[in-house]
Scaffold this active site. Structure first.
Site, PDB file in Angstrom:
ATOM      1  CG  ASP A 120      -2.017   0.996   1.224  1.00 32.96           C
ATOM      2  OD1 ASP A 120      -3.003   0.889   0.475  1.00 32.96           O
ATOM      3  OD2 ASP A 120      -1.863   1.965   2.003  1.00 32.96           O
ATOM      4  CG  HIS A 157      -5.594  -3.274  -0.180  1.00 34.41           C
ATOM      5  ND1 HIS A 157      -4.798  -2.870  -1.227  1.00 34.41           N
ATOM      6  CD2 HIS A 157      -5.280  -2.459   0.871  1.00 34.41           C
ATOM      7  CE1 HIS A 157      -4.045  -1.841  -0.838  1.00 34.41           C
ATOM      8  NE2 HIS A 157      -4.314  -1.586   0.427  1.00 34.41           N
TER       9      HIS A 157
END
Length: 327
Positions: free
Chosen positions: A103, A296
């Site tokens: 991320d 994610h």
């Protein structure tokens, strides 16, 4: 050797909190977390890296967790954050490091690898492809793409409102974010055009996931209840500043060996298809693996697969017990 230890390290004006495993002096692997995370997002990787012959270190990054120091918008521009990473490498007594980022930590790993190539042995990037330079400021491009529709990065540009929403019930907020952006959560998740907050379309699961147990979530909750969300959100608010700083750069190639890992159900990867397609133009030594049934939170959702791919890559790009030549 595989047990995780915690300590503080001074680096670039920060009192940086780190978790580490492995023998000091072994090849250094720095694991850089994203939002809304902390070092513990690498709890499945640190012992495995240590057992494989690496000194594995995961810090709470600027604005997060137990790391102390300024985290204003100006402090959270990528150039300053890259300086944090290089200073940490120095503080740990290493010349170079493998960077593993997820991320925002992935975006930071790309920045360090391109601006301090002599300090980076290899990069394992998770979730956020490297697409090279952008012709427009990030928020300008997002406003054109999304128009009047809700988009969380634009919402995070606001002052105070995101903090109030996320901080009202930290446990609910984190549980919702972790679930809804996972492979399981993405199966039923859809942002409504008229959402006014990031949690509006999110639901929480009836039971904890296999990769985020209640005791794991407790750890994250305690950190954000202590610090709040402003420092973490300022990374988003500094995007345009970082872009403005980089406009004069002429070096966008990453020369280090790179493994990019993505989740097929990761909304960030879905949103970043153009960057993924451009990536080979800027990363000549690139390996890409996309995992199915993975959202994610790739290093937690598919920890065994991530560890297997990472160790196979590092065995070639940065084998333990060997001197690593300049890229």
């Amino acid at each position: 050797m595989g047990f995780i230890q915690e300590r503080r390290v001074p680096a670039n004006g920060l009192d940086m909190f780190i978790a580490e495993a492995g023998v000091k002096g072994a090849p250094l692997v720095l694991c850089l977390h994203g939002f809304p995370e902390c070092w513990a997002s690498w709890r499945y990787q640190l012992p495995v890296l240590a057992q494989s012959g690496y000194h594995a270190v995961a810090p709470d990054l600027r604005g997060y967790g137990e790391t102390r120091g300024a985290a204003t918008v100006e402090d959270c521009r990528l150039s300053r954050l890259a300086g944090d990473v290089v200073a940490l490498i120095d503080a740990l007594g290493a010349e170079r490091a493998v960077l593993v980022g997820h991320d925002w930590g992935c975006a930071l790993a790309w920045e360090v690898a391109r601006t301090y190539p002599e300090r980076v042995t290899a990069v394992v990037g998770l979730s956020v492809p490297y697409g090279g330079p952008s012709p427009r400021a990030p928020t300008e491009a997002m406003r054109e793409l999304f128009g009047d529709h809700f988009f969380y990065m634009l919402y995070f540009q606001q002052a105070e409102a995101p903090e109030r929403e996320l901080g009202e019930d930290v446990r609910y907020s984190l549980r919702a974010l972790f679930h809804n952006l996972s492979a399981e959560g993405m199966a039923n998740f859809q942002v409504a055009p008229d959402d006014s907050g990031v949690l509006d379309s999110m639901r929480v699961p009836a039971r904890p996931s296999r990769w985020m147990r209640e005791e794991d979530l407790d750890y994250y909750v305690a950190r954000f209840e202590k610090t709040g969300f402003t420092g973490a959100l300022n990374w988003y608010r500094a995007m345009d500043i970082s872009w403005e700083e980089s406009r004069a750069d002429d070096n966008w190639t990453i020369q280090a060996p790179v493994l990019f890992l993505g989740g097929m159900q990761d909304p960030v990867l879905m949103f970043s298809q153009k960057a993924l397609a451009r990536m080979p133009d800027y990363v000549p030594n690139l390996n890409t693996v996309v995992l199915d049934q993975c959202g994610h939170w790739i290093q937690m959702e598919q920890a065994a697969e991530v560890n297997r791919e990472m160790l196979a890559f590092l065995a070639e790009a940065a084998p333990p017990g060997e001197d690593h030549p300049e890229p």
